[in-house]
Design a protein around this motif. Structure first.
Motif, PDB file in Angstrom:
ATOM      1  N   LEU A 145      -5.917  90.105   9.456  1.00  0.00           N
ATOM      2  CA  LEU A 145      -6.631  90.411  10.698  1.00  0.00           C
ATOM      3  C   LEU A 145      -5.841  91.344  11.602  1.00  0.00           C
ATOM      4  N   SER A 146      -4.511  91.221  11.578  1.00  0.00           N
ATOM      5  CA  SER A 146      -3.715  92.021  12.502  1.00  0.00           C
ATOM      6  C   SER A 146      -2.256  92.109  12.067  1.00  0.00           C
ATOM      7  N   LYS A 147      -1.607  93.218  12.494  1.00  0.00           N
ATOM      8  CA  LYS A 147      -0.176  93.412  12.234  1.00  0.00           C
ATOM      9  C   LYS A 147       0.529  93.842  13.517  1.00  0.00           C
ATOM     10  N   VAL A 148       1.821  93.530  13.587  1.00  0.00           N
ATOM     11  CA  VAL A 148       2.696  94.032  14.643  1.00  0.00           C
ATOM     12  C   VAL A 148       3.954  94.563  13.962  1.00  0.00           C
ATOM     13  N   ASN A 149       4.302  95.808  14.235  1.00  0.00           N
ATOM     14  CA  ASN A 149       5.465  96.435  13.579  1.00  0.00           C
ATOM     15  C   ASN A 149       5.403  96.280  12.053  1.00  0.00           C
ATOM     16  N   GLU A 150       4.207  96.464  11.519  1.00  0.00           N
ATOM     17  CA  GLU A 150       3.959  96.366  10.077  1.00  0.00           C
ATOM     18  C   GLU A 150       4.099  94.948   9.525  1.00  0.00           C
ATOM     19  N   LYS A 151       4.324  93.975  10.395  1.00  0.00           N
ATOM     20  CA  LYS A 151       4.364  92.580   9.947  1.00  0.00           C
ATOM     21  C   LYS A 151       2.995  91.940  10.205  1.00  0.00           C
ATOM     22  N   ILE A 152       2.504  91.186   9.234  1.00  0.00           N
ATOM     23  CA  ILE A 152       1.196  90.535   9.361  1.00  0.00           C
ATOM     24  C   ILE A 152       1.325  89.337  10.308  1.00  0.00           C
ATOM     25  N   LEU A 168       3.751  70.746   3.731  1.00  0.00           N
ATOM     26  CA  LEU A 168       2.771  71.794   4.018  1.00  0.00           C
ATOM     27  C   LEU A 168       1.415  71.384   3.461  1.00  0.00           C
ATOM     28  N   LEU A 169       0.347  71.915   4.063  1.00  0.00           N
ATOM     29  CA  LEU A 169      -1.008  71.569   3.619  1.00  0.00           C
ATOM     30  C   LEU A 169      -1.419  72.334   2.361  1.00  0.00           C
ATOM     31  N   ASP A 170      -0.794  73.496   2.133  1.00  0.00           N
ATOM     32  CA  ASP A 170      -1.029  74.256   0.909  1.00  0.00           C
ATOM     33  C   ASP A 170      -2.511  74.645   0.740  1.00  0.00           C
ATOM     34  N   VAL A 171      -3.140  75.113   1.846  1.00  0.00           N
ATOM     35  CA  VAL A 171      -4.551  75.520   1.775  1.00  0.00           C
ATOM     36  C   VAL A 171      -4.726  77.014   2.031  1.00  0.00           C
ATOM     37  N   LEU A 172      -3.624  77.685   2.394  1.00  0.00           N
ATOM     38  CA  LEU A 172      -3.685  79.115   2.718  1.00  0.00           C
ATOM     39  C   LEU A 172      -2.671  79.849   1.847  1.00  0.00           C
ATOM     40  N   ASP A 173      -3.199  80.730   0.991  1.00  0.00           N
ATOM     41  CA  ASP A 173      -2.353  81.402   0.003  1.00  0.00           C
ATOM     42  C   ASP A 173      -1.608  82.579   0.640  1.00  0.00           C
ATOM     43  N   VAL A 174      -0.557  82.244   1.381  1.00  0.00           N
ATOM     44  CA  VAL A 174       0.270  83.273   2.012  1.00  0.00           C
ATOM     45  C   VAL A 174       1.739  82.915   1.828  1.00  0.00           C
ATOM     46  N   LYS A 175       2.551  83.951   1.794  1.00  0.00           N
ATOM     47  CA  LYS A 175       3.993  83.737   1.825  1.00  0.00           C
ATOM     48  C   LYS A 175       4.439  83.967   3.255  1.00  0.00           C
ATOM     49  N   ILE A 181       2.160  77.889   9.748  1.00  0.00           N
ATOM     50  CA  ILE A 181       3.153  77.474   8.757  1.00  0.00           C
ATOM     51  C   ILE A 181       2.657  76.237   8.016  1.00  0.00           C
ATOM     52  N   MET A 182       2.109  75.280   8.763  1.00  0.00           N
ATOM     53  CA  MET A 182       1.586  74.044   8.158  1.00  0.00           C
ATOM     54  C   MET A 182       0.490  74.317   7.134  1.00  0.00           C
ATOM     55  N   LEU A 183      -0.347  75.336   7.398  1.00  0.00           N
ATOM     56  CA  LEU A 183      -1.468  75.639   6.503  1.00  0.00           C
ATOM     57  C   LEU A 183      -1.022  76.319   5.212  1.00  0.00           C
ATOM     58  N   SER A 184       0.135  76.945   5.242  1.00  0.00           N
ATOM     59  CA  SER A 184       0.552  77.817   4.134  1.00  0.00           C
ATOM     60  C   SER A 184       1.014  77.028   2.913  1.00  0.00           C
ATOM     61  N   SER A 236       5.972  85.358  10.459  1.00  0.00           N
ATOM     62  CA  SER A 236       5.080  86.436  10.031  1.00  0.00           C
ATOM     63  C   SER A 236       4.716  86.178   8.569  1.00  0.00           C
ATOM     64  N   VAL A 237       3.670  86.841   8.129  1.00  0.00           N
ATOM     65  CA  VAL A 237       3.211  86.696   6.743  1.00  0.00           C
ATOM     66  C   VAL A 237       3.727  87.892   5.956  1.00  0.00           C
ATOM     67  N   SER A 238       4.492  87.617   4.912  1.00  0.00           N
ATOM     68  CA  SER A 238       5.062  88.720   4.126  1.00  0.00           C
ATOM     69  C   SER A 238       4.205  89.062   2.904  1.00  0.00           C
ATOM     70  N   ASP A 239       3.308  88.148   2.525  1.00  0.00           N
ATOM     71  CA  ASP A 239       2.457  88.417   1.367  1.00  0.00           C
ATOM     72  C   ASP A 239       1.209  87.554   1.457  1.00  0.00           C
TER      73      ASP A 239
END
Length: 205
Positions: free
Chosen positions: A162-169, A108-115, A90-93, A151-154
């Motif tokens: 790298l991996s998903k669980v129940n279609e969630k990243i 947030l550090l705002d270094v990882l482009d994920v939602k 979460i901190m990296l996002s 989880s990562v939604s986008d």
């Protein structure tokens, strides 16, 4: 050449990650020192860093107060390998919403482009374990421990799933940055920590 791997020790699963990294280093036979870090000065001396699971808002606020966020962001943007676990991811996002309360106003550090969606799988009582695979980094079998997990939604175009669980990243990678929803330090399996130690070692050579 020796490398230094730090665990951000402001709050969260610090001891467990220190032990996992130490075990990984010993199994790999790599010349590395493992330490807990908190201040900007300590962070500036490490070659790789783990941001552990815990309470992301607390970690962020305290890092902001003591000036760690700025040096952390600079080092990551300059290529330092970082592993963000649960709250650490979460901190990296660059954006984090809560499944229950919606948008959160946290540093947030705002270094990882994920939602990212906090508490995506429910609260503490809904913690669970799941077998996951991260084939692209040669970890086909891993027991993921999920505790109030996000989880990562986008993901951005430069972020690898790298991996998903129940279609969630639940695990992502972008160059020197790895983020996981689950807690690898809460299992006996140190394969993800070994992957990270190798990443730090290769980057420093």
């Amino acid at each position: 050449m020796s490398v230094t791997i730090g665990v951000l020790s402001i709050q969260g699963d610090v001891k467990e990650n220190l032990l996992s990294v130490q075990t990984a280093v010993e199994q790999l036979g790599i010349n590395a020192s493992v330490c807990s870090v908190k201040t900007p000065e300590e962070i500036s001396r490490v070659d790789g860093l783990i941001i552990p699971g815990g309470e992301s808002t607390t970690i962020g606020q305290l890092s902001l107060v003591n000036g760690s966020l700025k040096i952390l962001k600079e080092k990551i943007e300059n290529g330092m390998p970082v592993l963000g676990i649960c709250a650490g991811m979460i901190m990296l996002s660059n954006t984090a919403d809560d499944r229950v309360v919606g948008k959160t106003d946290q540093p947030l550090l705002d270094v990882l482009d994920v939602k990212l969606e906090r508490n995506s799988f429910g609260r503490q009582r809904e913690s669970f374990e799941a077998n996951i695979s991260m084939n692209s980094i040669d970890i086909p079998n891993f027991n993921g421990v999920f505790i109030r997990a996000p989880s990562v939604s986008d993901v951005g175009s430069d972020v690898e799933v790298l991996s998903k669980v129940n279609e969630k990243i639940v695990a992502v990678k972008k160059g020197n940055i790895i983020g996981t929803s689950f807690h690898p330090e809460l299992t006996q399996d140190v394969s993800l920590h070994k992957y990270f130690v190798n990443l730090v070692s290769n980057q420093s050579n």
